[in-house]
Design a protein around this motif. Sequence first.
Motif, PDB file in Angstrom:
ATOM      1  N   ASP A   1      28.571  43.300  47.965  1.00 27.84           N
ATOM      2  CA  ASP A   1      28.156  42.591  49.222  1.00 27.84           C
ATOM      3  C   ASP A   1      28.328  41.265  48.870  1.00 27.84           C
ATOM      4  N   GLU A   2      27.945  40.671  47.594  1.00 25.34           N
ATOM      5  CA  GLU A   2      27.731  38.987  47.286  1.00 25.34           C
ATOM      6  C   GLU A   2      28.461  38.954  46.140  1.00 25.34           C
ATOM      7  N   PHE A   3      29.226  39.575  45.452  1.00 25.57           N
ATOM      8  CA  PHE A   3      30.073  39.312  44.343  1.00 25.57           C
ATOM      9  C   PHE A   3      31.111  40.391  43.905  1.00 25.57           C
ATOM     10  N   ILE A   4      31.975  40.033  42.944  1.00 22.52           N
ATOM     11  CA  ILE A   4      32.950  40.954  42.668  1.00 22.52           C
ATOM     12  C   ILE A   4      33.103  40.813  41.060  1.00 22.52           C
ATOM     13  N   ARG A   5      33.100  41.976  40.770  1.00 18.48           N
ATOM     14  CA  ARG A   5      33.310  42.097  39.144  1.00 18.48           C
ATOM     15  C   ARG A   5      34.469  42.739  38.679  1.00 18.48           C
ATOM     16  N   PHE A   6      35.319  42.343  37.568  1.00 21.91           N
ATOM     17  CA  PHE A   6      36.365  42.404  36.890  1.00 21.91           C
ATOM     18  C   PHE A   6      36.072  43.034  35.479  1.00 21.91           C
ATOM     19  N   SER A   7      36.679  43.920  35.151  1.00 23.70           N
ATOM     20  CA  SER A   7      36.254  44.670  33.789  1.00 23.70           C
ATOM     21  C   SER A   7      37.532  45.170  33.163  1.00 23.70           C
ATOM     22  N   PHE A   8      37.839  45.001  31.998  1.00 25.61           N
ATOM     23  CA  PHE A   8      38.769  45.667  31.159  1.00 25.61           C
ATOM     24  C   PHE A   8      38.269  46.914  30.454  1.00 25.61           C
TER      25      PHE A   8
END
Length: 240
Positions: free
Chosen positions: A212-219
């Motif tokens: 809702d409040e953030f986005i997460r990028f992960s390898f």
Amino acid sequence: HLENLPFHVIAGNHDYFGKVQAQLDYKGSHRWQFPSLFYVVKHSWRRADGGTATVDIIFTDSQMLAPDSKLSPKRFRHTGIDVEKWAWVEQQMQSSNADFLIVAGHYPIYASGGEGPVKEMVQKMLPLLKAHGAHYISGHDHILGHYEEEGVHMFVTGIGRMCCYPPKYAHLVPKQAVKFYLVGDKAKGPGVGTRLVSSDIEGGFLAIELFDEFIRFSFYTETGALLYQPTAIPKRVQAH
């Protein structure tokens, strides 16, 4: 549910050594989503507070945006950038009022491997991303890389099943922008940042999680092991 997972496709320089139109015309699977060289995918979901959260992903053909790249097919070189296509990209950013805005293209802005930064993307795409609170995903350079400049996060996810190119052009990337990268055969080269897997790496991918409040990028590695996960990125301060 992976059997129904759609593939949103964009063309890269190697596609242009063949027939990109054949990919656009392909209708053999509902999972193959390639409606145009430039298009937008919009997603929304119900927030915990009952409201609606949104993300816009702008898919671009960077061969049209940066035709002078050294690995472009010869017929594209010295043709000049496509002004109309750049105007389209800018218009999509300006008109988006999504909580999160992502732009995807084959050519990177910054990259530390055997291909390096792409001049046209540094000069034109990066300022647009800064102006509109957007972030950028690319491939092309066979590395995994995370770069950040003035709040714009740029991720290079180019290794697929082959890791990785040597750090031939790492010196061309501003040092303060470099957060993470893997380079060298099986990621044995002089990388930057903290990796969570110490063993040899054959390949990998980038995953995006939307909250809702953030986005997460992960390898992740080719085995699905978490390799690198930077701090989550908050939604745009002013979605207009």
